[in-house]
Design an enzyme around this catalytic site. Structure first.
Site, PDB file in Angstrom:
ATOM      1  N   ASP A  48       0.833  -1.049   0.116  1.00 60.30           N
ATOM      2  CA  ASP A  48       0.132  -0.187   0.012  1.00 60.30           C
ATOM      3  C   ASP A  48       0.936   1.150  -0.022  1.00 60.30           C
ATOM      4  O   ASP A  48       1.968   1.223  -0.272  1.00 60.30           O
ATOM      5  CB  ASP A  48      -1.085  -0.041   1.405  1.00 60.30           C
ATOM      6  CG  ASP A  48      -2.358   0.905   1.087  1.00 60.30           C
ATOM      7  OD1 ASP A  48      -2.278   2.129   1.345  1.00 60.30           O
ATOM      8  OD2 ASP A  48      -3.292   0.161   0.806  1.00 60.30           O
ATOM      9  N   ASP A  49       0.248   2.547   0.395  1.00 61.73           N
ATOM     10  CA  ASP A  49       1.087   3.943   0.294  1.00 61.73           C
ATOM     11  C   ASP A  49       2.244   3.630   1.218  1.00 61.73           C
ATOM     12  O   ASP A  49       2.380   2.896   2.098  1.00 61.73           O
ATOM     13  CB  ASP A  49      -0.027   4.565   0.857  1.00 61.73           C
ATOM     14  CG  ASP A  49       0.307   6.223   0.200  1.00 61.73           C
ATOM     15  OD1 ASP A  49       1.253   6.274  -0.369  1.00 61.73           O
ATOM     16  OD2 ASP A  49      -0.335   7.140   0.764  1.00 61.73           O
ATOM     17  N   LYS A 124      -4.036  -0.880  -6.422  1.00 60.40           N
ATOM     18  CA  LYS A 124      -5.131  -0.303  -5.531  1.00 60.40           C
ATOM     19  C   LYS A 124      -4.891   1.372  -6.115  1.00 60.40           C
ATOM     20  O   LYS A 124      -3.873   1.775  -5.879  1.00 60.40           O
ATOM     21  CB  LYS A 124      -4.815  -0.505  -4.086  1.00 60.40           C
ATOM     22  CG  LYS A 124      -5.766   0.322  -3.093  1.00 60.40           C
ATOM     23  CD  LYS A 124      -5.576  -0.068  -1.720  1.00 60.40           C
ATOM     24  CE  LYS A 124      -6.275   0.930  -0.557  1.00 60.40           C
ATOM     25  NZ  LYS A 124      -6.062   0.667   0.591  1.00 60.40           N
ATOM     26  N   ASP A 126      -6.065   4.908  -5.289  1.00 65.23           N
ATOM     27  CA  ASP A 126      -6.701   5.739  -4.049  1.00 65.23           C
ATOM     28  C   ASP A 126      -6.952   7.041  -4.548  1.00 65.23           C
ATOM     29  O   ASP A 126      -6.119   7.934  -4.566  1.00 65.23           O
ATOM     30  CB  ASP A 126      -5.849   5.161  -2.876  1.00 65.23           C
ATOM     31  CG  ASP A 126      -6.386   5.567  -1.710  1.00 65.23           C
ATOM     32  OD1 ASP A 126      -7.569   5.503  -1.411  1.00 65.23           O
ATOM     33  OD2 ASP A 126      -5.591   5.436  -0.608  1.00 65.23           O
ATOM     34  N   GLY A 164     -16.532   5.037  -1.504  1.00 64.11           N
ATOM     35  CA  GLY A 164     -18.143   5.218  -1.703  1.00 64.11           C
ATOM     36  C   GLY A 164     -18.626   6.359  -1.858  1.00 64.11           C
ATOM     37  O   GLY A 164     -19.805   6.517  -2.040  1.00 64.11           O
ATOM     38  N   ASP A 184     -12.209   4.875   5.641  1.00 70.62           N
ATOM     39  CA  ASP A 184     -11.372   3.584   6.355  1.00 70.62           C
ATOM     40  C   ASP A 184     -11.958   3.064   7.590  1.00 70.62           C
ATOM     41  O   ASP A 184     -12.484   3.661   8.388  1.00 70.62           O
ATOM     42  CB  ASP A 184     -10.072   4.366   6.462  1.00 70.62           C
ATOM     43  CG  ASP A 184      -9.301   4.692   5.424  1.00 70.62           C
ATOM     44  OD1 ASP A 184      -9.715   4.687   4.482  1.00 70.62           O
ATOM     45  OD2 ASP A 184      -7.971   5.302   5.614  1.00 70.62           O
TER      46      ASP A 184
END
Ligand code: GLA
Length: 371
Positions: A48-49, A124, A126, A164, A184
């Protein structure tokens, strides 16, 4: 179809946040094999990040942090592949990622090609800094990346992460393989229970080929009790959610590893019909979920959402005698009392009493039909 069932794997964020590194990723990948997660279907190892350098290289390339990843990302991808697993990475459609690293805007083609070149199997993507108020741009930004990934010729899962905000369950099928539905998750029961409830009105939009994503698992993190960890896992399985472990797999207790690889629960999560549970009733003590299965049976999950012990609701009477308790594999005990935040799950054929009616939602333990 890239994702006939919900994707499964590990993602670095919930475990180490920005402190991701080659060491963490490869130790985790080995532990996933050694501890049986890989064999159970946890396939994707996702960085991830925080893997990036603070700025792009002089030639515009999205560069890795040389201290965290001394041998670069292609090396890590190769090592992950050598273990029989798949490799995932993270970027953002805007100028900055959520943690402030360079995003992909203006460099989408270059980044997609580089990811494919490294052997990336999962991206992913984001949203964060990418102008959240413009719904049309969200679709365009993700469609662009989908097209560019496809053009590389490599099969790459695209995981949409825009929390969302633009209701991606209405537009993302065919673009993303999974789409976040909420902001989150945190390692607290209220976050887990709240997010689970937010899924219930949108279950009709999930299924083979594209999945509602209520965010990654926090199982093993924070101060969750064993029952809360069990219910977190059970809820995500009943919701047909993507399952991304976000805890220290190497040092996780045997009990929690057993929970992650529980064949009964994973069978529900990976059921080929791909339906998510809808709620059939909530009362002062329990929430009842119903998930139809490919073989015609149904799974009923009954969660005690209170901090006091609660008996099972009457809803179990709708399953035939001998319905199986998913936790134990034995016939379910219809008279059990659920501990706080614990969940019972039974699988069986529905009885001939017919379909669920709206009235079911209001009926309580004193009903005549209670088993
Ligand atoms: C957002 C996402 C998280 C994680 C972080 C990384 O908050 O929702 O899952 O990727 O960004 O900065």
């Amino acid at each position: 179809m890239r994702v006939p069932t919900p994707p499964m794997g590990w993602n670095s964020w919930n475990q180490v946040h920005e402190a991701v590194s080659e060491d963490v990723v490869l130790r985790t990948a080995r532990a996933m094999v050694d501890r049986g997660l890989a064999a159970a279907g946890y396939t994707y190892v996702v960085v991830d990040d925080g893997w990036q350098a603070r700025a792009r290289a002089a030639d515009g390339r999205l560069a890795h942090d040389p201290e965290k990843f001394p041998r670069g990302m292609a090396y890590v991808a190769d090592e992950v592949h050598a273990l029989g697993l798949k490799f995932g990475i993270y970027s953002a459609p805007g100028a900055r990622t959520c943690a402030g690293y360079p995003g992909s805007i203006g460099y989408e083609e270059q980044d997609a090609a580089m990811f494919a070149d490294w052997g990336v199997d999962f991206l992913k993507y984001d949203w964060c800094s990418a102008a959240p108020e413009v719904a049309d741009r969200t679709t365009a930004a993700y469609s662009l990346m989908r097209r560019l990934l496809d053009e590389t010729g490599r099969e790459i899962i695209l995981s949409l992460s825009e929390y969302g905000v633009t209701r991606p369950w209405h537009w993302a099928r065919g673009i993303g393989d999974m789409w976040r539905t909420t902001y989150d998750i945190w390692p607290t029961w209220s976050s887990i229970y709240g997010i689970a409830n937010q899924q219930l009105p949108i279950v009709e939009y999930t299924g083979p080929g594209g999945w509602n994503d209520p965010d990654m698992l926090h199982l093993g993190n924070g101060d969750l009790t064993l029952d809360e960890n069990r219910s977190h896992m059970a809820l995500w399985c009943l919701l047909a959610a993507p399952l991304f472990v976000g805890t220290d797999v190497e040092h996780l207790s045997d009990e929690l590893v057993a929970l992650l690889v529980h064949p009964g629960l994973l069978g529900l999560n990976q059921d080929p019909l791909g339906k998510a549970s809808a709620t059939t009733g909530v009362d002062g003590t329990t929430l009842t979920l119903r998930k139809p299965l490919a073989d015609g049976r149904v799974a009923l999950g009954i969660l005690n959402h209170t901090t006091k012990p609660a008996p099972l609701t009457y809803h179990l009477y709708r399953l035939e005698e001998g319905a199986v308790d998913v936790w134990t594999g034995e016939p379910i005990d219809r008279h059990q009392v659920l501990a706080p935040h614990a969940m019972a799950i039974a699988v069986g054929a529905e009885t001939a009493r017919g379909a669920w009616s709206a009235g079911d939602l209001d009926r309580r333990l004193d009903c005549e039909d209670c088993a």
